[in-house]
Design a protein around this motif. Structure first.
Motif, PDB file in Angstrom:
ATOM      1  N   GLU A 110       0.819  -1.215   0.000  1.00 14.34           N
ATOM      2  CA  GLU A 110       0.000   0.000   0.000  1.00 14.34           C
ATOM      3  C   GLU A 110       0.851   1.264   0.000  1.00 14.34           C
ATOM      4  O   GLU A 110       0.585   2.225   0.711  1.00 14.34           O
ATOM      5  N   LYS A 111       1.909   1.239  -0.827  1.00 14.64           N
ATOM      6  CA  LYS A 111       2.781   2.413  -0.916  1.00 14.64           C
ATOM      7  C   LYS A 111       3.490   2.442  -2.260  1.00 14.64           C
ATOM      8  O   LYS A 111       3.567   1.440  -2.965  1.00 14.64           O
ATOM      9  N   VAL A 112       4.026   3.585  -2.581  1.00 15.74           N
ATOM     10  CA  VAL A 112       4.841   3.767  -3.778  1.00 15.74           C
ATOM     11  C   VAL A 112       6.257   3.336  -3.439  1.00 15.74           C
ATOM     12  O   VAL A 112       6.796   3.717  -2.392  1.00 15.74           O
ATOM     13  N   MET A 113       6.842   2.529  -4.320  1.00 13.93           N
ATOM     14  CA  MET A 113       8.212   2.053  -4.105  1.00 13.93           C
ATOM     15  C   MET A 113       9.097   2.498  -5.262  1.00 13.93           C
ATOM     16  O   MET A 113       8.617   2.702  -6.378  1.00 13.93           O
ATOM     17  N   LEU A 114      10.380   2.628  -4.979  1.00 14.07           N
ATOM     18  CA  LEU A 114      11.390   2.995  -5.966  1.00 14.07           C
ATOM     19  C   LEU A 114      12.136   1.730  -6.368  1.00 14.07           C
ATOM     20  O   LEU A 114      12.667   1.025  -5.516  1.00 14.07           O
ATOM     21  N   GLU A 115      12.148   1.451  -7.681  1.00 13.64           N
ATOM     22  CA  GLU A 115      12.715   0.200  -8.177  1.00 13.64           C
ATOM     23  C   GLU A 115      13.420   0.415  -9.503  1.00 13.64           C
ATOM     24  O   GLU A 115      13.138   1.361 -10.225  1.00 13.64           O
ATOM     25  N   ALA A 116      14.276  -0.529  -9.850  1.00 17.12           N
ATOM     26  CA  ALA A 116      14.843  -0.571 -11.197  1.00 17.12           C
ATOM     27  C   ALA A 116      13.762  -1.101 -12.141  1.00 17.12           C
ATOM     28  O   ALA A 116      12.909  -1.888 -11.744  1.00 17.12           O
ATOM     29  N   PRO A 117      13.770  -0.666 -13.406  1.00 11.22           N
ATOM     30  CA  PRO A 117      12.780  -1.162 -14.365  1.00 11.22           C
ATOM     31  C   PRO A 117      12.865  -2.683 -14.496  1.00 11.22           C
ATOM     32  O   PRO A 117      13.954  -3.252 -14.578  1.00 11.22           O
ATOM     33  N   ALA A 118      11.694  -3.315 -14.514  1.00 11.59           N
ATOM     34  CA  ALA A 118      11.661  -4.772 -14.548  1.00 11.59           C
ATOM     35  C   ALA A 118      10.346  -5.241 -15.147  1.00 11.59           C
ATOM     36  O   ALA A 118       9.384  -4.482 -15.247  1.00 11.59           O
ATOM     37  N   GLY A 119      10.321  -6.514 -15.500  1.00 13.55           N
ATOM     38  CA  GLY A 119       9.090  -7.085 -16.019  1.00 13.55           C
ATOM     39  C   GLY A 119       9.070  -8.585 -15.890  1.00 13.55           C
ATOM     40  O   GLY A 119      10.100  -9.231 -15.690  1.00 13.55           O
ATOM     41  N   LYS A 120       7.876  -9.128 -16.005  1.00 10.78           N
ATOM     42  CA  LYS A 120       7.653 -10.567 -15.983  1.00 10.78           C
ATOM     43  C   LYS A 120       7.941 -11.121 -17.368  1.00 10.78           C
ATOM     44  O   LYS A 120       7.605 -10.511 -18.381  1.00 10.78           O
ATOM     45  N   LEU A 121       8.565 -12.282 -17.404  1.00 10.44           N
ATOM     46  CA  LEU A 121       8.826 -12.931 -18.681  1.00 10.44           C
ATOM     47  C   LEU A 121       7.514 -13.439 -19.271  1.00 10.44           C
ATOM     48  O   LEU A 121       6.718 -14.074 -18.577  1.00 10.44           O
ATOM     49  N   GLU A 122       7.308 -13.158 -20.538  1.00 12.01           N
ATOM     50  CA  GLU A 122       6.169 -13.723 -21.251  1.00 12.01           C
ATOM     51  C   GLU A 122       6.530 -15.153 -21.634  1.00 12.01           C
ATOM     52  O   GLU A 122       7.706 -15.525 -21.663  1.00 12.01           O
ATOM     53  N   LYS A 123       5.538 -15.961 -21.933  1.00  6.07           N
ATOM     54  CA  LYS A 123       5.780 -17.368 -22.272  1.00  6.07           C
ATOM     55  C   LYS A 123       6.779 -17.465 -23.425  1.00  6.07           C
ATOM     56  O   LYS A 123       6.598 -16.867 -24.474  1.00  6.07           O
ATOM     57  N   GLY A 124       7.895 -18.190 -23.190  1.00  3.89           N
ATOM     58  CA  GLY A 124       8.924 -18.391 -24.200  1.00  3.89           C
ATOM     59  C   GLY A 124       9.886 -17.223 -24.386  1.00  3.89           C
ATOM     60  O   GLY A 124      10.794 -17.305 -25.200  1.00  3.89           O
ATOM     61  N   GLU A 125       9.709 -16.143 -23.631  1.00  2.41           N
ATOM     62  CA  GLU A 125      10.549 -14.953 -23.789  1.00  2.41           C
ATOM     63  C   GLU A 125      11.872 -15.120 -23.055  1.00  2.41           C
ATOM     64  O   GLU A 125      11.927 -15.649 -21.944  1.00  2.41           O
ATOM     65  N   GLU A 126      12.938 -14.651 -23.660  1.00  5.18           N
ATOM     66  CA  GLU A 126      14.258 -14.643 -23.035  1.00  5.18           C
ATOM     67  C   GLU A 126      14.394 -13.401 -22.147  1.00  5.18           C
ATOM     68  O   GLU A 126      13.873 -12.332 -22.495  1.00  5.18           O
ATOM     69  N   PRO A 127      15.113 -13.500 -21.021  1.00  6.92           N
ATOM     70  CA  PRO A 127      15.283 -12.342 -20.132  1.00  6.92           C
ATOM     71  C   PRO A 127      15.866 -11.111 -20.837  1.00  6.92           C
ATOM     72  O   PRO A 127      15.429  -9.990 -20.574  1.00  6.92           O
ATOM     73  N   PHE A 128      16.823 -11.314 -21.756  1.00  8.83           N
ATOM     74  CA  PHE A 128      17.414 -10.178 -22.474  1.00  8.83           C
ATOM     75  C   PHE A 128      16.353  -9.428 -23.257  1.00  8.83           C
ATOM     76  O   PHE A 128      16.323  -8.196 -23.273  1.00  8.83           O
ATOM     77  N   ASP A 129      15.460 -10.156 -23.911  1.00  9.33           N
ATOM     78  CA  ASP A 129      14.390  -9.518 -24.684  1.00  9.33           C
ATOM     79  C   ASP A 129      13.432  -8.768 -23.762  1.00  9.33           C
ATOM     80  O   ASP A 129      12.958  -7.679 -24.102  1.00  9.33           O
ATOM     81  N   CYS A 130      13.177  -9.341 -22.599  1.00  3.59           N
ATOM     82  CA  CYS A 130      12.299  -8.699 -21.621  1.00  3.59           C
ATOM     83  C   CYS A 130      12.874  -7.353 -21.169  1.00  3.59           C
ATOM     84  O   CYS A 130      12.170  -6.344 -21.182  1.00  3.59           O
ATOM     85  N   VAL A 131      14.150  -7.307 -20.779  1.00  6.18           N
ATOM     86  CA  VAL A 131      14.707  -6.026 -20.304  1.00  6.18           C
ATOM     87  C   VAL A 131      14.879  -5.032 -21.429  1.00  6.18           C
ATOM     88  O   VAL A 131      14.756  -3.829 -21.214  1.00  6.18           O
ATOM     89  N   SER A 132      15.125  -5.528 -22.638  1.00  5.31           N
ATOM     90  CA  SER A 132      15.220  -4.614 -23.785  1.00  5.31           C
ATOM     91  C   SER A 132      13.889  -3.909 -23.999  1.00  5.31           C
ATOM     92  O   SER A 132      13.853  -2.725 -24.352  1.00  5.31           O
TER      93      SER A 132
END
Length: 186
Positions: free
Chosen positions: A75-97
């Motif tokens: 229940e608060k705003v947090m400060l984070e590095a940009p991130a995301g959940k991997l989509e099915k079959g997606e490589e982590p490099f493609d996700c962060v790109s």
């Protein structure tokens, strides 16, 4: 510190059965019935997660770009590095790109893999792959629908101080800040 006299084989649990009790958009929940190494029966509640990827954008002047986002569990705003959940079959490099541009508007000329973490291994299978992005060029952001974020630019040294002081609580961001500071000599 002396050598620990215990082989990994002595620690393994045997899964007797597993049942998915919840299937969600982001994760599933599974109950595992197990036998402990000493032969006792027990159960484990596991969050099954496809994994994620996180990037710390750092510019030529030593500034990093983080995002502010409301996090419902706290229940608060947090400060984070940009991130995301991997989509099915997606490589982590493609996700962060994808995520670096969606969330900050930047494209990174150089994306360096710096490891992976299991943030909550006691109950969650999520592995977050970590990257540092440099050689930044601004192209404009495009957050996902229903994703409300604000980009924050700050000196990497200031972000490190905030992590040390507990102002940045997000584990993946803390790890990335420490790794970036070592790799970039800060």
């Amino acid at each position: 510190m002396g050598k620990i006299n215990c082989s990994d084989d002595m620690l393994y649990e045997k899964t007797e059965s597993s049942k998915t009790i919840f299937e969600g958009r982001v994760f599933d929940v599974e109950i595992k019935e197990i036998t402990t190494p000493e032969g006792k029966k027990s159960s484990r509640e596991i969050v099954k997660h496809p994994g994620g990827a996180c990037i710390l954008p750092v510019d030529d002047e030593g500034n990093c770009y983080l995002v502010k986002q409301f996090r419902s569990p706290f229940e608060k705003v947090m400060l984070e590095a940009p991130a995301g959940k991997l989509e099915k079959g997606e490589e982590p490099f493609d996700c962060v790109s994808r995520e670096i541009t969606e969330e900050t508007g930047f494209v990174a000329e150089n994306i360096e893999h710096v490891g992976a973490i299991a943030a909550t291994p006691g109950y969650c299978s999520e592995i977050i792959t970590l990257y540092i992005g440099t050689g930044l060029k601004y192209e404009g952001g495009n957050p996902d629908p229903n994703e409300y974020i604000a980009t924050v630019k700050m000196p990497l040294k200031e972000a490190l101080r905030m992590a040390d002081d507990g102002e940045i609580k997000d584990a993946k961001t803390q790890v990335l800040l420490y790794k970036a500071s070592r790799r970039l000599g800060i």
